[in-house]
Enzyme design. Structure first.
Site, mmCIF file in Angstrom:
data_model
loop_
_atom_site.group_PDB
_atom_site.id
_atom_site.type_symbol
_atom_site.label_atom_id
_atom_site.label_comp_id
_atom_site.label_asym_id
_atom_site.label_seq_id
_atom_site.Cartn_x
_atom_site.Cartn_y
_atom_site.Cartn_z
ATOM 1 N N GLU A 253 -4.005 3.131 -10.504
ATOM 2 C CA GLU A 253 -3.438 1.796 -10.698
ATOM 3 C C GLU A 253 -2.886 1.531 -12.094
ATOM 4 O O GLU A 253 -1.830 0.928 -12.232
ATOM 5 C CB GLU A 253 -4.471 0.735 -10.313
ATOM 6 N N MET B 155 0.851 -1.195 0.000
ATOM 7 C CA MET B 155 0.000 0.000 0.000
ATOM 8 C C MET B 155 0.881 1.237 0.000
ATOM 9 O O MET B 155 1.800 1.367 0.808
ATOM 10 C CB MET B 155 -0.918 -0.024 1.234
ATOM 11 N N ASN C 285 1.234 4.234 1.040
ATOM 12 C CA ASN C 285 1.119 5.362 1.965
ATOM 13 C C ASN C 285 2.336 6.278 1.821
ATOM 14 O O ASN C 285 3.466 5.812 1.913
ATOM 15 C CB ASN C 285 1.052 4.857 3.399
ATOM 16 N N GLU D 175 4.715 0.864 -6.104
ATOM 17 C CA GLU D 175 4.302 1.708 -4.971
ATOM 18 C C GLU D 175 4.970 3.078 -5.047
ATOM 19 O O GLU D 175 4.365 4.095 -4.719
ATOM 20 C CB GLU D 175 4.623 1.030 -3.639
HETATM 21 ZN ZN LIG Z 1 -1.160 0.310 -6.855
#
Ligand SMILES: [Zn+2]
Length: 843
Positions: A311, A256, A258, A289
């Protein structure tokens, strides 16, 4: 608890502007709960609004110092009234740690009983650990203060300072979306570094310290090289201060993004020897990421319907940057691992456009984290980059990132940025808009087929093969031009390199003439894997594929051929036996990263398309033999040896040999049965009914780790024993189950096993009867994942299909379950068609 809808989010974005959140978390109490205090500074333009908080009891709330009545809190929302101008709201709540990976997840390491916490806010789980206006376009600055046990380290979005033992302060961030707020806390083992003025950190559980130390220099180098690559690409520096990468336990996603603290599942700190495929996948995830720091974090979609702006771009940029920073064969891997995923999603009834998926609420948006939003979007962007030219494509990206930094943007904004970069000889804004409509705003995958026969042309009928575009199986017809190459590939070893010829074509509505293929040759469209399409070979060429795959030296052409074979099998054009022969023939020449994808695919696919019986057994045995030959022929200690070993273990029925593959043994020169390989062997033995309960207990006692616990759990469910299946199912539907999402996944995964169809049969109907009620106590993502794992895909019958179709039409069940049933129905329909055709052709 109601999910935020798109229209609510739009209204709220117009009525509220959020300045900052200041969080105080008290993580010192033992037990299931923690205390979260949030001070929110915001401005209201409307008199009323609400915020989200997943508390079981009403929180203590003060609006500008005045208590908010408990009655204002219902169904996870706190209503705020009498607003106007600038306000300060304080919300103090007792909240529950999660075990399903959503919100503030609490994990106890079986290796040493240490406790670790990780907060995952995406998609709409920030409310499970702090009160917030939880939507992507209400960005705010976030600062945290944390009270925790003195031996803990705390890492989050802003730089962390330890003020005293057990007291941490995380610096206020730039404005970010709530779904990107994170916190990881526990007795982490950390490795620090620095690159180009950016502080770097790697963090993993203490019990993985040696493994992290072993990989740290490589990970830091990859991080540094990727930062350089993105600085060059975007011409905007990494904007969020420190760059921490935390490998956290029981994480649901791959990773993820972040800002300041990317979280990864900690399988990526390999405790056993990784294959080249795993190393490439890890590198690709790290790069993906990081791409989000610009596309997703710095500039964020306004709402989840533009998920692809996150994405597809991260996937495209990873496909572009990963080969540069790793030197690994990312192109064939992308085709084998990612495009195959996207094609499977795009040929289903639930297909949706890449852009504007229509997500009506935050929870339904989860359904669209699929192969369309990732792999198809990335593939279409590759076509777009070729169409616009590098200068206009990159110019538009840079303009977009600069123009909307720390804000939100839509697809229309991105198109405007590209249009602004149009120049002499490039497509105009109008051209681009038409192109985007066809490729990005219309669903479905075109079929590109090699057909024989007369082609109508201006000069009259011409005989010979032609390339023709057909509309998608699902989704509207569209006028998409495809730029691709067509290769003539030979099945004769040694000659193909010389004989291989390529034709570059742009295929629109009119068929294109192709050169004729000779005996043993095939015409392969999309041979450079350039476009996004379902590829159909000429009907008499499929049979030639095994020989061609064995003789073709070009890995990209083979990768495209494998995808044609996979869709051919799903669409009933390729017999399962032929698919098995193709894999067996292709293995000796295939790249290891592709083999690592092919073997699990064929192992899972053959039992779906072939009913239990001698034909299924023969096809599986043929692939098992080929995997064994690859294993024994591979160089000692090579990655291909490991990949072949894993493939063989998943296929073999040879119980005696498996028993000799004990932990620590070296059954083949250079191949040591390490922890993970040992569990793979035990899982196969469990599925074959060759592992007792006591043996499972002993194996866990010898590997008392988080991974060992999950493997042991899976072993129990895999056994061909009615009680094993009953126990697994009971746990899956039990609201009081104390198992983590990972353990439940292992149980769900163990219920349906090829060869155990009769034993598992009762759990076909129970999927439809029992799972809806589990939505009451399960996180959205956990629910969808578990439902997929225990879906009765191997109960191939008209009855299961009818149940699936009826369930998919229900409106009273969560969308994640509905989507699983609908996709499951598509797969069952295909499997039934293939099995029926095979039965009809029996003499
Ligand atoms: Zn992604």
């Amino acid at each position: 608890m109601a999910a935020l809808t798109w229209s609510e989010a739009r209204r709220r974005a117009e009525s509220v502007a959020v300045e900052s959140y200041t969080l105080e978390l008290d993580l010192t109490a033992r037990g299931d709960f923690f205390t979260s205090t949030t001070v929110i500074a915001f401005t209201a333009r409307a008199a009323e609004t609400f915020l989200e908080l997943a508390a079981e009891d009403p929180p203590e709330a003060l609006l500008d110092g005045v208590p908010v009545p408990a009655s204002a809190f219902a169904d996870g929302r706190l209503a705020l009234r009498g607003l106007g101008g600038r306000h300060e709201l304080t919300v103090r709540a007792r909240l529950r740690y999660s075990r399903d990976g959503e919100g503030l997840h609490r994990f106890v390491d079986p290796a040493d009983d240490s406790v670790y916490l990780c907060a995952t806010s995406s998609i709409d789980n920030a409310k499970r650990w702090f009160a917030c206006f939880d939507q992507p376009d209400l960005k705010a600055r976030i600062a945290l203060r944390v009270q925790c046990p003195p031996e803990w380290t705390v890492v989050g979005n802003g730089a962390a300072t330890r003020e005293a033992p057990g007291t941490w302060r995380l610096a206020q961030t730039e404005p970010i979306s709530t779904y990107l707020v994170t916190l990881v806390a526990g007795p982490w083992h950390s490795v620090r570094g620095e690159h180009d003025g950016i502080p770097l950190g790697l963090h993993a559980r203490r019990s993985l310290a040696a493994e992290l130390d072993r990989d740290a220099s490589g990970l830091l180098r990859l991080t540094a090289d990727s930062l350089d690559a993105f600085h060059e690409l975007f011409e905007v520096r990494y904007p969020f201060g420190e760059y921490n990468q935390a490998f956290v336990p029981e994480f649901n996603w791959g990773a993820m993004e972040n800002p300041g603290c990317v979280t990864f599942r900690d399988h990526l700190v390999f405790r056993s020897r990784p294959s080249e495929s795993e190393l490439l996948a890890r590198a690709n995830t790290i790069v993906h990421e990081m791409a989000h720091m610009w596309f997703g974090d710095l500039v964020t979609m306004r709402w989840w319907d533009d998920l692809w702006l996150n994405e597809s771009f991260a996937e495209y940029l990873a496909r572009r940057v990963t080969p540069r920073v790793t030197g690994l064969p990312a192109g064939p891997d992308f085709a084998a691992a990612r495009k195959s995923w996207g094609y499977a999603a795009d040929r289903r009834a639930t297909t949706h456009p890449v852009a504007g998926n229509g997500a009506t609420d935050a929870r339904a948006a989860l359904d669209d984290f699929d192969g369309i939003s990732y792999a198809k979007g990335a593939s279409v962007l590759r076509q777009l980059a070729a169409y616009l030219g590098e200068e206009m494509f990159l110019g538009g990206l840079r303009d977009h990132v600069r123009s909307h930094a720390y804000g939100n943007a839509t697809f229309a904004d991105l198109l405007a940025s590209w249009s602004a970069c149009a120049g002499p000889g490039t497509p105009t804004g109008a051209d681009l808009s038409r192109w985007a409509d066809e490729w990005l705003r219309r669903a479905g995958v075109d079929v590109i087929a090699v057909e024989t026969g007369a082609r109508a042309g201006a000069a009259g009928a011409v005989d010979g093969p032609v390339l023709r575009r057909h509309p998608p199986l699902f989704g509207p017809a569209a006028d998409r031009p495809h730029a691709l190459s067509v290769a003539v590939l030979s099945g004769c070893a040694g000659e193909s390199a010389n004989r291989e010829t390529r034709t570059r074509v742009v295929l629109g509505g009119e068929p294109v003439a192709l050169p004729a293929a000779g005996p043993g040759e095939i015409l392969l469209p999309n041979a450079g894997d350039e476009t996004w399409a379902t590829i159909r070979l000429a009907p008499d060429h499929w049979e030639r594929l095994p020989a061609v795959l064995a003789a073709t030296p070009d890995a990209m052409a083979r990768a495209a051929a494998w995808n044609a074979l996979r869709t051919g099998l799903a669409d009933g054009l390729v017999a399962p036996g032929l698919a098995a022969r193709a894999v067996a023939a292709g293995l000796p020449v295939e790249l290891d990263v592709v083999t690592a994808r092919l073997l699990p695919w064929i192992t899972a696919a053959l039992p779906v398309y072939l009913a239990p019986g001698p034909e299924r057994a023969a096809a599986l045995a043929a692939v098992a033999d080929a995997a064994w030959a690859l294993l024994t022929g591979a160089a000692a200690a090579s990655s291909s040896q490991l990949t072949a070993a894993r493939g063989w273990v998943g296929l073999t029925e040879d119980r005696e040999t498996l028993r000799d593959w004990r932990r620590g043994a070296e059954p083949v020169d250079g191949l040591t049965v390490d922890d993970e390989l040992s569990w793979l062997v035990l899982e196969r033995r469990a599925a074959l009914g060759d592992l007792t309960d006591a043996a499972i207990d002993a194996a866990y006692a010898a590997d008392r780790t988080a991974s060992g616990l999950v493997h042991a759990t899976r072993c129990r469910a895999l056994r061909p024993d009615p009680e094993a299946k009953a126990a697994a199912w009971a746990e899956l539907v039990d609201p009081a189950s104390a198992l983590s999402h990972y353990q439940l996944s292992a149980l769900a995964d163990g219920i349906w096993v090829a060869g155990q169809e009769e034993l598992a049969a009762p759990y076909a109907r129970r999927w439809f009867d029992d799972l809806p009620a589990t939505a009451a106590f399960r996180g959205t993502m956990s629910l969808a994942t578990l439902a997929g794992l225990c879906f009765p895909a191997l109960a191939v019958s008209a009855e299961t299909l009818a149940w699936s179709e009826a369930f998919a039409a229900r409106t009273d069940v969560p969308s994640g379950l509905r989507r699983t049933a609908s996709d499951g129905a598509d797969d069952l329909r295909r499997a039934l068609a293939v099995r029926t055709a095979a039965a009809d052709s029996q003499p």
